[in-house]
Enzyme design. Structure first.
Site, PDB file in Angstrom:
ATOM      1  N   LYS A  11       0.835  -1.207   0.000  1.00  0.00           N
ATOM      2  CA  LYS A  11       0.000   0.000   0.000  1.00  0.00           C
ATOM      3  C   LYS A  11       0.876   1.265   0.000  1.00  0.00           C
ATOM      4  O   LYS A  11       2.093   1.182   0.186  1.00  0.00           O
ATOM      5  CB  LYS A  11      -0.920  -0.041   1.224  1.00  0.00           C
ATOM      6  N   ASN A 114      -1.749  -0.147   7.156  1.00  0.00           N
ATOM      7  CA  ASN A 114      -1.260  -1.474   7.570  1.00  0.00           C
ATOM      8  C   ASN A 114      -0.426  -2.151   6.481  1.00  0.00           C
ATOM      9  O   ASN A 114      -0.351  -3.367   6.409  1.00  0.00           O
ATOM     10  CB  ASN A 114      -2.410  -2.345   8.075  1.00  0.00           C
TER      11      ASN A 114
END
Ligand code: DAT
Ligand code: MG
Length: 148
Positions: A11, A114
């Site tokens: 991410k 995360n």
């Protein structure tokens, strides 16, 4: 054991923090095979399609904005039980609950940032590989595989 394919994505927080190499390395060392990868600046539309299952959640807007805020590194990995094994290597969604040694425990603190996404079932893996890579992956042999 079943040979599976899964979609994993570093991410924006993982890319910004320089963790692409570390994350790729964990899956390589484990013995899985990388069969596609690319750095992508995600559109809001792609982020919304990817997380369509969560569209009724209160955090949906924040989530899709985050995913499209900076490039992500999308990958397809292949191997025996790679879907559930990759999820185990990632750790729980909330890094505070993730077991030490997992990616999310080792590198993250908050639920929002995360570090990594991984498909959660064979159906979502095929859907996500279709969405991110038009279903395209490479097929090749690695001599080392006889030792894994
Ligand atoms: P996972 O990424 O472990 O598959 P998920 O699919 O349930 O978890 O959620 C997708 C992402 O959305 C997750 O990685 C982080 C974010 N998220 C999930 N639950 C959240 C919550 N309660 N508050 C804020 N963000 C959340
Ligand atoms: Mg999920």
């Amino acid at each position: 054991m079943a040979v599976e394919r899964t979609f994993l994505m570093v991410k924006p927080d993982g890319v910004q923090r320089g963790l692409i190499g570390e994350i790729v390395s964990r899956f390589e060392k484990k013995g899985f095979k990388l069969i596609n990868a690319k750095l992508i600046q995600v559109s809001e539309d792609l982020a919304k399609s990817h997380y369509a299952d969560l569209s009724d959640k209160p955090f949906f807007g924040e989530l899709t904005e985050f995913i499209s805020s900076s490039p992500v590194f999308g990958m397809v990995w292949e191997g025996d039980n790679v879907i559930s094994t990759a999820r185990a290597m990632m750790g729980a969604t909330n890094p505070a609950a993730a077991v030490p040694g997992t990616i999310r425990n080792d590198y993250a603190i908050s639920m929002g940032m995360n570090i990594i996404h991984g498909s959660d079932s064979p159906e979502s893996a095929e859907r996500e590989i279709g969405l991110w890579f038009d279903g395209e992956t490479l097929s090749y042999d690695k001599a080392i595989n006889k030792w894994i």
